[in-house]
Design a protein around this motif. Structure first.
Motif, PDB file in Angstrom:
ATOM      1  N   LEU A 195      51.510  -8.942  -6.941  1.00 19.54           N
ATOM      2  CA  LEU A 195      50.999  -8.275  -5.623  1.00 19.54           C
ATOM      3  C   LEU A 195      52.372  -8.833  -4.638  1.00 19.54           C
ATOM      4  N   ALA A 196      52.676  -7.807  -4.070  1.00 21.99           N
ATOM      5  CA  ALA A 196      53.964  -8.306  -3.080  1.00 21.99           C
ATOM      6  C   ALA A 196      53.819  -7.624  -2.017  1.00 21.99           C
ATOM      7  N   SER A 197      53.778  -7.946  -0.865  1.00 26.22           N
ATOM      8  CA  SER A 197      53.226  -7.308   0.297  1.00 26.22           C
ATOM      9  C   SER A 197      54.526  -7.654   1.599  1.00 26.22           C
ATOM     10  N   THR A 198      54.525  -6.863   2.536  1.00 28.37           N
ATOM     11  CA  THR A 198      55.477  -7.111   3.501  1.00 28.37           C
ATOM     12  C   THR A 198      56.905  -7.074   3.076  1.00 28.37           C
ATOM     13  N   PRO A 199      57.623  -5.973   2.613  1.00 28.23           N
ATOM     14  CA  PRO A 199      59.172  -6.142   2.245  1.00 28.23           C
ATOM     15  C   PRO A 199      59.790  -6.653   3.414  1.00 28.23           C
ATOM     16  N   ALA A 207      58.791 -12.422 -10.919  1.00 33.62           N
ATOM     17  CA  ALA A 207      58.094 -12.612  -9.831  1.00 33.62           C
ATOM     18  C   ALA A 207      59.368 -13.492  -8.695  1.00 33.62           C
ATOM     19  N   GLY A 208      60.342 -13.797  -9.440  1.00 36.87           N
ATOM     20  CA  GLY A 208      61.377 -14.287  -8.518  1.00 36.87           C
ATOM     21  C   GLY A 208      61.967 -13.286  -7.853  1.00 36.87           C
ATOM     22  N   LEU A 209      62.429 -11.965  -8.579  1.00 42.09           N
ATOM     23  CA  LEU A 209      62.909 -10.937  -7.678  1.00 42.09           C
ATOM     24  C   LEU A 209      61.895 -10.329  -6.899  1.00 42.09           C
ATOM     25  N   LEU A 210      60.666 -10.554  -6.860  1.00 43.39           N
ATOM     26  CA  LEU A 210      59.810  -9.974  -5.949  1.00 43.39           C
ATOM     27  C   LEU A 210      59.914 -11.010  -4.639  1.00 43.39           C
ATOM     28  N   ARG A 211      59.947 -12.383  -4.872  1.00 42.60           N
ATOM     29  CA  ARG A 211      59.780 -13.346  -3.792  1.00 42.60           C
ATOM     30  C   ARG A 211      61.212 -13.031  -2.982  1.00 42.60           C
ATOM     31  N   ALA A 212      62.205 -12.582  -3.449  1.00 39.98           N
ATOM     32  CA  ALA A 212      63.407 -12.603  -2.753  1.00 39.98           C
ATOM     33  C   ALA A 212      63.446 -11.056  -1.877  1.00 39.98           C
ATOM     34  N   ARG A 213      62.479 -10.302  -2.288  1.00 38.18           N
ATOM     35  CA  ARG A 213      62.309  -9.123  -1.416  1.00 38.18           C
ATOM     36  C   ARG A 213      60.983  -8.594  -0.695  1.00 38.18           C
ATOM     37  N   PHE A 214      59.980  -9.487  -0.958  1.00 37.89           N
ATOM     38  CA  PHE A 214      58.941  -9.589  -0.037  1.00 37.89           C
ATOM     39  C   PHE A 214      58.507 -10.840   0.615  1.00 37.89           C
ATOM     40  N   THR A 215      57.840 -10.989   1.585  1.00 38.53           N
ATOM     41  CA  THR A 215      57.262 -12.245   2.213  1.00 38.53           C
ATOM     42  C   THR A 215      56.103 -12.965   1.760  1.00 38.53           C
ATOM     43  N   ARG A 216      55.398 -12.140   0.851  1.00 41.17           N
ATOM     44  CA  ARG A 216      54.167 -12.739   0.318  1.00 41.17           C
ATOM     45  C   ARG A 216      54.083 -12.048  -1.306  1.00 41.17           C
ATOM     46  N   VAL A 217      54.001 -12.973  -2.279  1.00 37.52           N
ATOM     47  CA  VAL A 217      53.757 -12.834  -3.626  1.00 37.52           C
ATOM     48  C   VAL A 217      52.719 -13.396  -4.103  1.00 37.52           C
ATOM     49  N   GLU A 218      51.800 -12.466  -4.738  1.00 35.73           N
ATOM     50  CA  GLU A 218      50.654 -13.386  -5.702  1.00 35.73           C
ATOM     51  C   GLU A 218      50.758 -12.764  -6.890  1.00 35.73           C
ATOM     52  N   VAL A 219      50.213 -13.779  -7.908  1.00 34.23           N
ATOM     53  CA  VAL A 219      50.407 -13.323  -9.395  1.00 34.23           C
ATOM     54  C   VAL A 219      48.779 -13.694  -9.828  1.00 34.23           C
ATOM     55  N   GLN A 223      55.105   1.387   3.732  1.00 34.66           N
ATOM     56  CA  GLN A 223      55.129   1.077   5.088  1.00 34.66           C
ATOM     57  C   GLN A 223      55.394  -0.361   5.231  1.00 34.66           C
ATOM     58  N   PRO A 224      55.845  -0.617   6.442  1.00 31.10           N
ATOM     59  CA  PRO A 224      56.083  -2.108   6.786  1.00 31.10           C
ATOM     60  C   PRO A 224      55.186  -3.094   6.316  1.00 31.10           C
ATOM     61  N   ASN A 225      53.824  -2.798   6.573  1.00 34.42           N
ATOM     62  CA  ASN A 225      53.004  -3.704   5.934  1.00 34.42           C
ATOM     63  C   ASN A 225      52.369  -3.366   4.909  1.00 34.42           C
ATOM     64  N   GLY A 226      52.905  -2.381   3.893  1.00 37.06           N
ATOM     65  CA  GLY A 226      52.526  -1.965   2.784  1.00 37.06           C
ATOM     66  C   GLY A 226      52.498  -3.125   1.436  1.00 37.06           C
ATOM     67  N   VAL A 227      51.878  -2.581   0.553  1.00 36.03           N
ATOM     68  CA  VAL A 227      51.445  -3.525  -0.614  1.00 36.03           C
ATOM     69  C   VAL A 227      52.035  -3.121  -1.989  1.00 36.03           C
TER      70      VAL A 227
END
Length: 227
Positions: free
Chosen positions: A210-214, A183-195, A166-170
């Motif tokens: 953890l990556a949220s909001t694609p 982690a870099g690939l995630l940051r390119a595709r999600f607005t928030r990334v946590e490790v 979903q747009p606000n999914g995790v």
């Protein structure tokens, strides 16, 4: 000494279920895959995602394992229905059998739908959307059980995982080690990334990404290939 309880053929080679004292171990094609000694990071994979997902949403779990993740999802108040994908029939059989008591027969819960399928091709035709996707089918982005699974951790694979959110999914991904490139690939595709780092008794810590909001992406899951 570990006692072998079952040997069955699988997609990644022979699968073996062993008992060592009160604990169970699963070996895939001669490689240690998982056991029941702890499960802290596997539970965190689900609870951290559930804490951040919309309440009452559905969760997709990639990889049944020994049922720790599924049990954690059922116990979390924010999780509604659960779809768990497991490509190895042996693992499903063992979770209905000797592993059942570890997770309170979670597979029989009416909120759970277990799909005996490989996540990689399943994503290409998936028309469902989830509030959270939790991925625990390998030992991490850089240590996959089979070569085809490596595609999941590529840019195209992450686009396909984002597509079913979903747009606000995790999205949550379990790993036995850190990976800055992933982690870099995630940051390119999600607005928030946590490790999140989880200390273990031996070796380097387990990691939950953890990556949220694609972010908007042009990739259609039909384009996702297993090269």
């Amino acid at each position: 000494m570990a006692e072998t309880l079952s040997r069955l053929p699988g997609a990644a080679g022979e699968l073996v279920l062993r008992r060592s004292g009160p604990h169970f171990e699963i070996i895939a094609n001669g490689m240690f895959l998982m056991d029941t000694r702890d499960g802290t990071s596997e539970r965190l994979l689900v609870t951290a995602a559930a804490d951040r997902m919309p309440a009452g949403g559905r969760m997709l779990i990639g990889g049944l394992g020994v049922g720790f993740s599924l049990r954690a999802a059922l116990d979390h108040p924010r999780v509604g229905g659960i779809v768990v994908l497991e490509r190895e029939p042996a693992v499903i059989t063992w979770n209905h059998g000797p592993l059942r008591e570890l997770h309170g027969d979670a597979l029989s819960n009416p909120r759970v739908r277990c799909v005996p399928a490989d996540l990689v091709p399943w994503l290409r035709t998936c028309d469902e959307r989830f509030a959270a996707v939790c991925l625990d089918i390998d030992n991490g982005p850089e240590w996959t059980v089979s070569d085809t699974n490596a595609a999941l951790y590529s840019g195209l694979g992450l686009d396909s995982l984002a597509w079913v959110l979903q747009p606000n999914g995790v999205l949550a991904v379990w790993s036995a080690s850190a990976s800055e490139s992933f982690a870099g690939l995630l940051r390119a595709r999600f607005t928030r990334v946590e490790v999140l780092s989880v200390p273990v008794s031996r070796g380097e810590p387990d990691v939950v990404f953890l990556a949220s909001t694609p972010r908007p992406a042009a990739t259609d899951p039909a384009d996702f290939a297993t090269k």
